[in-house]
Design an enzyme around this catalytic site. Structure first.
Site, PDB file in Angstrom:
ATOM      1  N   CYS A   1      48.652  -2.062  10.494  1.00  0.00           N
ATOM      2  CA  CYS A   1      48.340  -1.721  12.014  1.00  0.00           C
ATOM      3  C   CYS A   1      49.436  -2.436  12.886  1.00  0.00           C
ATOM      4  CB  CYS A   1      47.139  -2.633  12.329  1.00  0.00           C
ATOM      5  SG  CYS A   1      46.120  -1.804  13.685  1.00  0.00           S
TER       6      CYS A   1
ATOM      7  N   HIS B   1      42.967  -1.965   8.871  1.00  0.00           N
ATOM      8  CA  HIS B   1      43.005  -3.370   8.258  1.00  0.00           C
ATOM      9  C   HIS B   1      42.373  -3.516   7.005  1.00  0.00           C
ATOM     10  CE1 HIS B   1      43.945  -5.643  12.114  1.00  0.00           C
ATOM     11  NE2 HIS B   1      43.764  -4.450  12.483  1.00  0.00           N
TER      12      HIS B   1
ATOM     13  N   GLU C   1      42.525  -6.001   5.027  1.00  0.00           N
ATOM     14  CA  GLU C   1      42.091  -7.407   4.689  1.00  0.00           C
ATOM     15  C   GLU C   1      40.647  -7.577   5.237  1.00  0.00           C
ATOM     16  OE1 GLU C   1      43.779  -6.419   7.148  1.00  0.00           O
ATOM     17  OE2 GLU C   1      43.652  -7.573   8.749  1.00  0.00           O
TER      18      GLU C   1
HETATM   19  N1  GLN Z   1      47.222  -1.799  19.321  1.00  0.00           N
HETATM   20  C1  GLN Z   1      47.860  -2.892  18.682  1.00  0.00           C
HETATM   21  C2  GLN Z   1      49.198  -2.608  18.763  1.00  0.00           C
HETATM   22  O1  GLN Z   1      49.830  -1.927  19.417  1.00  0.00           O
HETATM   23  C3  GLN Z   1      47.864  -2.818  17.053  1.00  0.00           C
HETATM   24  C4  GLN Z   1      46.255  -2.974  16.936  1.00  0.00           C
HETATM   25  C5  GLN Z   1      46.089  -3.801  15.772  1.00  0.00           C
HETATM   26  O2  GLN Z   1      46.811  -4.260  14.920  1.00  0.00           O
HETATM   27  N2  GLN Z   1      44.761  -3.846  15.174  1.00  0.00           N
HETATM   28  O3  GLN Z   1      50.005  -3.627  18.535  1.00  0.00           O
END
Ligand code: GLN
Length: 194
Positions: free
Chosen positions: A79, A170, A172
């Site tokens: 992410c 995610h 995890e």
């Molecule tokens: N929206 C977040 C970003 O731009 C990422 C979201 C996340 O890691 N759950 O960094």
């Protein structure tokens, strides 16, 4: 034993530690750049990429992380971590680490769908993988060295570029440790530089 670091500046750190340990590897929470020397691979967790970047600069992580990447050590960006790894970001002139050959767009699944789950067909996994997306980025395009491993609604959400693995979601946050295991195996089979 294989030792994997989790960048511990911000975000979902503890859950990654649990997942690494469930895969039979040793986990180290990385709070200081010097600790990078102790680990064979690094997971960069989800959280907020802008905050993580600020902390990376504040605590002097940028050069040590680039050195880590140049040594050929595997890195897994989940992410926000994927945003940190990408060579190109939609709407930004400069990347963060800029090591994985993908173009990434932030927050690309729309506000009304801030978080959701989806079953993904992942290359190399026999059964579908239930993925949790939270304000997730996606991979808009991937360079020739990058292998696309999963898509969701025509968008790339998991890919590997040599030593770099990146996903939109995610891994995890569920009890399914198959992706962490995939990364542990990448680390175990990486050429060791002494
Ligand atoms: N929206 C977040 C970003 O731009 C990422 C979201 C996340 O890691 N759950 O960094």
């Amino acid at each position: 034993m294989t030792t994997i670091g989790v960048l511990g500046l911000q975000g979902a750190v503890r859950e990654h530690v649990r997942s690494i340990e469930a895969c039979g590897a040793q986990a180290v929470v990385i709070k200081k750049a010097e600790q990078l020397k102790q680990v064979d691979g690094l997971i960069m967790p989800g959280g907020e990429s802008t905050t993580m970047r600020r902390l990376i600069d504040l605590y002097g992580f940028m050069e040590p992380m680039r050195t880590f990447a140049q040594a050929g050590k595997p890195m897994f960006g989940t992410c926000a971590g994927l945003i940190l790894l990408a060579k190109d970001l939609v709407g930004y002139d400069e990347p963060h680490l800029g090591v994985m050959d993908v173009l990434v767009e932030r927050n690309s699944f729309g506000r009304q769908k801030e978080s959701f789950e989806a079953n993904l067909d992942v290359t190399g996994l026999a059964e579908p993988y239930n993925a949790v997306f939270i304000r997730a980025p996606h991979i808009v395009s991937a360079g020739p060295s990058t292998q696309v491993l999963a898509m969701h609604n025509d968008r790339i959400v998991l890919a590997r570029d040599g030593q770099f693995l990146g996903c939109s979601f995610h891994p995890e946050l569920t009890e399914d440790h198959r992706l962490t295991k995939y990364f542990v195996e990448m680390v175990e089979s990486a050429p060791v530089s002494v």
